[in-house]
Design an enzyme around this catalytic site. Sequence first.
Site, PDB file in Angstrom:
ATOM      1  N   HIS A   1       0.960  -0.917  -0.124  1.00 22.72           N
ATOM      2  CA  HIS A   1       0.111   0.228   0.055  1.00 22.72           C
ATOM      3  C   HIS A   1       0.986   1.183  -0.069  1.00 22.72           C
ATOM      4  CE1 HIS A   1      -2.895   3.009   1.982  1.00 22.72           C
ATOM      5  NE2 HIS A   1      -3.732   2.496   0.880  1.00 22.72           N
ATOM      6  N   ASP A   2       1.861   1.202   0.648  1.00 25.70           N
ATOM      7  CA  ASP A   2       2.913   2.383   0.716  1.00 25.70           C
ATOM      8  C   ASP A   2       3.455   2.665  -0.355  1.00 25.70           C
ATOM      9  OD1 ASP A   2       2.336   3.027   3.435  1.00 25.70           O
ATOM     10  OD2 ASP A   2       4.251   2.156   4.246  1.00 25.70           O
TER      11      ASP A   2
END
Length: 148
Positions: free
Chosen positions: A81-82
Amino acid sequence: MKLSVLLALGASSLAAAAPAATACDCGAAVTDRLLFSSSISTFQAARNALNPPCCDWSSDNCSSSPDKPRGYDFIPSCQRHDYGYRNGKRLNRFTEDYRKKVDDNFKADLYNYCSQFSGLESWKGVECRRYADIYYFFVRECGDGDCP
């Protein structure tokens, strides 16, 4: 004199024969493949190898949320996600539609992780998905930096 000319010619021909450095490719196609098409294990292998090296692989894992709520290891999903957020911003693609797509992929990664619990441990899958829903809710509410 002749020897120095021969040495200079030899060195220059070796330099010419050396492969040219190639530009690192971490454009939209590569980012999207690692983010949306590759398995989480393939993504983690690329992340561990920092390959391609020009991508932004930095991560704070699950930010201010626990990385492993009740023992459920959400770290790989949080790292991907990052990766989506950081590289979307790096490539100037970070629109609301793109953010939603990255967030939805995060939820799918979490649910996929939770699917490993079955049979006598199926209750863990249910509990894991409830935590996944909470994490998804918070990235939707706070992921753009505008948290109430």
